[in-house]
Design an enzyme around this catalytic site. Structure first.
Site, PDB file in Angstrom:
ATOM      1  N   LYS A  15      -6.274   0.659  16.501  1.00 12.46           N
ATOM      2  CA  LYS A  15      -6.356  -0.717  16.996  1.00 12.46           C
ATOM      3  C   LYS A  15      -5.016  -1.453  16.900  1.00 12.46           C
ATOM      4  O   LYS A  15      -4.604  -2.122  17.847  1.00 12.46           O
ATOM      5  CB  LYS A  15      -7.417  -1.438  16.153  1.00 12.46           C
ATOM      6  CG  LYS A  15      -7.876  -2.756  16.646  1.00 12.46           C
ATOM      7  CD  LYS A  15      -9.233  -3.076  16.043  1.00 12.46           C
ATOM      8  CE  LYS A  15      -9.224  -3.092  14.518  1.00 12.46           C
ATOM      9  NZ  LYS A  15      -8.674  -4.326  13.960  1.00 12.46           N
ATOM     10  N   ARG A  88     -14.628 -10.434  11.366  1.00 11.51           N
ATOM     11  CA  ARG A  88     -15.069  -9.223  10.673  1.00 11.51           C
ATOM     12  C   ARG A  88     -16.528  -9.311  10.260  1.00 11.51           C
ATOM     13  O   ARG A  88     -17.095  -8.339   9.795  1.00 11.51           O
ATOM     14  CB  ARG A  88     -14.234  -9.015   9.416  1.00 11.51           C
ATOM     15  CG  ARG A  88     -12.966  -8.263   9.689  1.00 11.51           C
ATOM     16  CD  ARG A  88     -12.648  -7.273   8.600  1.00 11.51           C
ATOM     17  NE  ARG A  88     -11.534  -6.429   9.029  1.00 11.51           N
ATOM     18  CZ  ARG A  88     -10.283  -6.590   8.630  1.00 11.51           C
ATOM     19  NH1 ARG A  88      -9.987  -7.542   7.765  1.00 11.51           N
ATOM     20  NH2 ARG A  88      -9.337  -5.813   9.070  1.00 11.51           N
ATOM     21  N   ARG A 122      -1.523   8.230   7.500  1.00 10.93           N
ATOM     22  CA  ARG A 122      -0.905   6.965   7.868  1.00 10.93           C
ATOM     23  C   ARG A 122       0.164   6.548   6.861  1.00 10.93           C
ATOM     24  O   ARG A 122       0.013   6.775   5.660  1.00 10.93           O
ATOM     25  CB  ARG A 122      -2.014   5.916   7.912  1.00 10.93           C
ATOM     26  CG  ARG A 122      -1.725   4.716   8.717  1.00 10.93           C
ATOM     27  CD  ARG A 122      -2.981   4.071   9.160  1.00 10.93           C
ATOM     28  NE  ARG A 122      -3.733   3.477   8.051  1.00 10.93           N
ATOM     29  CZ  ARG A 122      -4.800   2.734   8.228  1.00 10.93           C
ATOM     30  NH1 ARG A 122      -5.252   2.497   9.437  1.00 10.93           N
ATOM     31  NH2 ARG A 122      -5.434   2.241   7.199  1.00 10.93           N
ATOM     32  N   ARG A 155      -0.526   4.005   1.536  1.00 11.51           N
ATOM     33  CA  ARG A 155      -1.334   3.095   0.731  1.00 11.51           C
ATOM     34  C   ARG A 155      -2.197   3.892  -0.235  1.00 11.51           C
ATOM     35  O   ARG A 155      -2.774   4.917   0.124  1.00 11.51           O
ATOM     36  CB  ARG A 155      -2.221   2.253   1.644  1.00 11.51           C
ATOM     37  CG  ARG A 155      -1.458   1.123   2.307  1.00 11.51           C
ATOM     38  CD  ARG A 155      -2.263   0.464   3.398  1.00 11.51           C
ATOM     39  NE  ARG A 155      -3.686   0.325   3.051  1.00 11.51           N
ATOM     40  CZ  ARG A 155      -4.534  -0.417   3.734  1.00 11.51           C
ATOM     41  NH1 ARG A 155      -4.117  -1.091   4.796  1.00 11.51           N
ATOM     42  NH2 ARG A 155      -5.789  -0.490   3.394  1.00 11.51           N
ATOM     43  N   ARG A 166     -14.662   2.595   2.907  1.00 12.48           N
ATOM     44  CA  ARG A 166     -14.203   1.499   3.771  1.00 12.48           C
ATOM     45  C   ARG A 166     -14.911   1.528   5.117  1.00 12.48           C
ATOM     46  O   ARG A 166     -15.287   0.502   5.668  1.00 12.48           O
ATOM     47  CB  ARG A 166     -12.695   1.596   4.014  1.00 12.48           C
ATOM     48  CG  ARG A 166     -11.868   1.006   2.914  1.00 12.48           C
ATOM     49  CD  ARG A 166     -10.579   0.337   3.378  1.00 12.48           C
ATOM     50  NE  ARG A 166      -9.720   1.046   4.307  1.00 12.48           N
ATOM     51  CZ  ARG A 166      -8.801   1.952   3.963  1.00 12.48           C
ATOM     52  NH1 ARG A 166      -8.647   2.302   2.714  1.00 12.48           N
ATOM     53  NH2 ARG A 166      -8.035   2.492   4.876  1.00 12.48           N
TER      54      ARG A 166
END
Ligand SMILES: [Zn+2]
Length: 210
Positions: A15, A88, A122, A155, A166
């Site tokens: 996204k 959200r 990532r 992360r 998540r």
């Protein structure tokens, strides 16, 4: 045209990358909660300072405050707008609807196992927050941000277990949001599998068709 689009999609669906392309190529103004908060804090606006208080205390910034920041941003924004990372929750979607009309919600869909693979690869920039993917959008130099030269890192919550948790949280919160836009007749789903240009083309076709 002052199209207002909400971009939906689970963590790792690409996204953020797609949003950046829409900004670069279609002159969208991207409004993301993270950017708004950082900007508010940096500029020291009243809402920004209030948000800073919450963040420094390790607390979630309340919806009304975020909505306030979005309102301020919309007031000084011209042209098409892309909302990324907001709303959200159903509550946030309802608050946003009171603030402005959303023309389209584009929901990027990707199979869960593929998402997990994407996320563990990532890397983010410590300085500017730019996000890279070792396979799909690698930085030109390993461990270095193309944009600002900052250091790239993984992360600590980008591990498979936390990613699955998540994704579940995302689903629980966001399904009511897509349902909300579906009922309004503005929800469009886009297949998020394939290369970045392929997904971008699907998003563009969706936007053009309206
Ligand atoms: Zn950077």
């Amino acid at each position: 045209m002052d199209l207002k689009i909400v971009l939906l999609g689970p963590p790792g669906c690409g996204k953020g990358t797609q949003a950046e392309r829409l900004v670069a190529e279609m002159k969208f103004t991207k409004i993301s909660t993270g950017d708004l908060l950082r900007e508010g804090v940096r500029l020291g606006t009243p809402l920004g300072l209030e948000a800073k208080g919450y963040m420094e205390a390790g607390r979630l910034v309340p919806d009304e405050l975020v909505i306030g920041l979005i309102k301020e941003k919309l007031a000084v924004t011209h042209g098409p707008v892309l909302l990324d990372g907001f709303p959200r929750s159903l509550e946030q979607a309802r608050s946003l609807e009171k603030l402005t009309r959303i023309d389209m919600a584009v929901d990027i869909q990707v199979n869960e196992d593929k998402l997990v693979h994407r996320i563990v690869m990532r890397r983010s920039c410590k300085s500017c927050g730019a996000v890279y993917h070792l396979e799909f959008s690698p930085p030109k130099h390993a461990d270095k941000c193309d944009k600002c030269g900052g250091e790239l890192y993984q992360r600590s919550d980008d591990t498979e277990q936390t990613v699955r948790a998540r994704l579940k949280t995302y689903k629980d919160q966001t399904l009511p949001v897509s349902q909300f836009y579906r009922e309004k007749g503005v929800l469009h789903t886009v297949d998020g599998e394939g290369s970045i240009p392929q997904v971008y083309e699907r998003i563009m076709n969706t936007i053009k068709k309206g």
